[in-house]
Write a protein that holds these residues in place. Structure first.
Motif, short mmCIF file in Angstrom:
data_model
loop_
_atom_site.label_atom_id
_atom_site.label_comp_id
_atom_site.label_asym_id
_atom_site.label_seq_id
_atom_site.Cartn_x
_atom_site.Cartn_y
_atom_site.Cartn_z
N PHE A 12 21.13 -11.80 30.83
CA PHE A 12 22.07 -10.88 30.20
C PHE A 12 23.46 -11.51 30.12
O PHE A 12 24.09 -11.49 29.07
CB PHE A 12 22.14 -9.54 30.96
CG PHE A 12 23.16 -8.61 30.39
CD1 PHE A 12 22.81 -7.76 29.36
CD2 PHE A 12 24.46 -8.60 30.85
CE1 PHE A 12 23.76 -6.91 28.80
CE2 PHE A 12 25.40 -7.76 30.30
CZ PHE A 12 25.05 -6.91 29.27
N PHE A 57 22.43 1.09 31.19
CA PHE A 57 21.86 0.95 29.86
C PHE A 57 22.78 1.48 28.76
O PHE A 57 22.88 0.88 27.69
CB PHE A 57 20.48 1.61 29.76
CG PHE A 57 19.79 1.33 28.46
CD1 PHE A 57 19.35 0.05 28.17
CD2 PHE A 57 19.60 2.33 27.53
CE1 PHE A 57 18.73 -0.23 26.96
CE2 PHE A 57 18.97 2.05 26.32
CZ PHE A 57 18.54 0.78 26.04
N VAL A 60 25.22 -1.16 28.11
CA VAL A 60 24.55 -2.25 27.38
C VAL A 60 24.48 -1.91 25.89
O VAL A 60 24.77 -2.74 25.04
CB VAL A 60 23.14 -2.53 27.94
CG1 VAL A 60 22.37 -3.48 27.03
CG2 VAL A 60 23.23 -3.11 29.34
N CYS A 61 24.10 -0.67 25.59
CA CYS A 61 24.02 -0.24 24.19
C CYS A 61 25.38 -0.30 23.51
O CYS A 61 25.49 -0.72 22.35
CB CYS A 61 23.43 1.16 24.09
SG CYS A 61 21.68 1.22 24.54
N ASN A 62 26.43 0.11 24.21
CA ASN A 62 27.78 0.05 23.66
C ASN A 62 28.23 -1.39 23.45
O ASN A 62 28.88 -1.72 22.45
CB ASN A 62 28.77 0.80 24.56
CG ASN A 62 28.55 2.28 24.55
OD1 ASN A 62 27.98 2.84 23.62
ND2 ASN A 62 28.99 2.96 25.59
N ALA A 64 26.21 -3.94 22.96
CA ALA A 64 25.40 -4.46 21.85
C ALA A 64 25.99 -4.04 20.51
O ALA A 64 26.10 -4.86 19.59
CB ALA A 64 23.97 -3.96 21.98
N LYS A 65 26.38 -2.79 20.41
CA LYS A 65 26.98 -2.30 19.16
C LYS A 65 28.28 -3.05 18.86
O LYS A 65 28.52 -3.47 17.73
CB LYS A 65 27.24 -0.80 19.27
CG LYS A 65 27.74 -0.18 17.99
CD LYS A 65 27.88 1.32 18.13
CE LYS A 65 28.38 1.93 16.83
NZ LYS A 65 28.55 3.38 16.94
N ALA A 71 20.28 -4.29 21.57
CA ALA A 71 20.29 -4.32 23.03
C ALA A 71 19.16 -5.19 23.59
O ALA A 71 19.33 -5.88 24.59
CB ALA A 71 20.21 -2.90 23.58
N PHE A 74 19.59 -8.98 24.71
CA PHE A 74 20.10 -9.38 26.02
C PHE A 74 18.98 -9.67 27.03
O PHE A 74 19.20 -10.35 28.01
CB PHE A 74 21.01 -8.30 26.61
CG PHE A 74 22.27 -8.07 25.83
CD1 PHE A 74 23.17 -9.10 25.60
CD2 PHE A 74 22.57 -6.82 25.34
CE1 PHE A 74 24.35 -8.89 24.88
CE2 PHE A 74 23.75 -6.59 24.64
CZ PHE A 74 24.63 -7.63 24.41
N TYR A 75 17.79 -9.12 26.78
CA TYR A 75 16.72 -9.21 27.77
C TYR A 75 15.49 -10.00 27.33
O TYR A 75 14.57 -10.18 28.12
CB TYR A 75 16.29 -7.79 28.17
CG TYR A 75 17.43 -7.00 28.75
CD1 TYR A 75 17.92 -7.28 30.02
CD2 TYR A 75 18.03 -5.97 28.03
CE1 TYR A 75 18.98 -6.57 30.56
CE2 TYR A 75 19.08 -5.24 28.57
CZ TYR A 75 19.55 -5.54 29.83
OH TYR A 75 20.60 -4.84 30.36
#
Length: 112
Positions: A12, A57, A60-62, A64-65, A71, A74-75
């Motif tokens: 990540f 999470f 992470v979504c924020n 990614a946006k 998202a 990252f993984y």
């Protein structure tokens, strides 16, 4: 000796930093764009990029946006899959459906 898979926090951290650098924004700017309070944005992003802490999470979504990546990027343990995810994010809905059909046809051909 078998190579050890990177930990999810290391993966990540590496991917987040690479995406941020590609976008050409500072840690502070990324944090603010992701909705992190300006007073702690730079420090939190720095900790995420060093793998010292892992975001939840929703964060992470924020992130990614803000970075314009999915998202899942990252993984993804496989580098080819991570590249596919980046390309997929840029596709239109019709293109995504065509891609799915193509992949399904490849799987069908492999079963023969």
């Amino acid at each position: 000796m078998v190579a050890k898979a990177p930990s999810s926090s290391t993966l990540f951290a590496r991917r987040m930093k690479a995406a941020r650098m590609l976008l050409g924004i500072s840690q502070m700017e990324l944090g603010v764009r992701a909705g992190i309070d300006e007073s702690s944005a730079s420090a939190r992003i720095n900790q995420y990029e060093r793998g010292k802490h892992a975001p939840d999470f929703l964060t992470v979504c924020n992130l990614a946006k803000a970075l314009r990546v999915p998202a899942a990027y990252f993984y993804a343990e496989d580098e080819t899959l991570s590249e596919i995810l980046l390309l997929y994010e840029k596709m239109k809905t019709a293109e995504r459906k065509n891609l799915l059909g193509y992949v399904e046809s490849l799987i069908g051909e492999n079963k023969k």
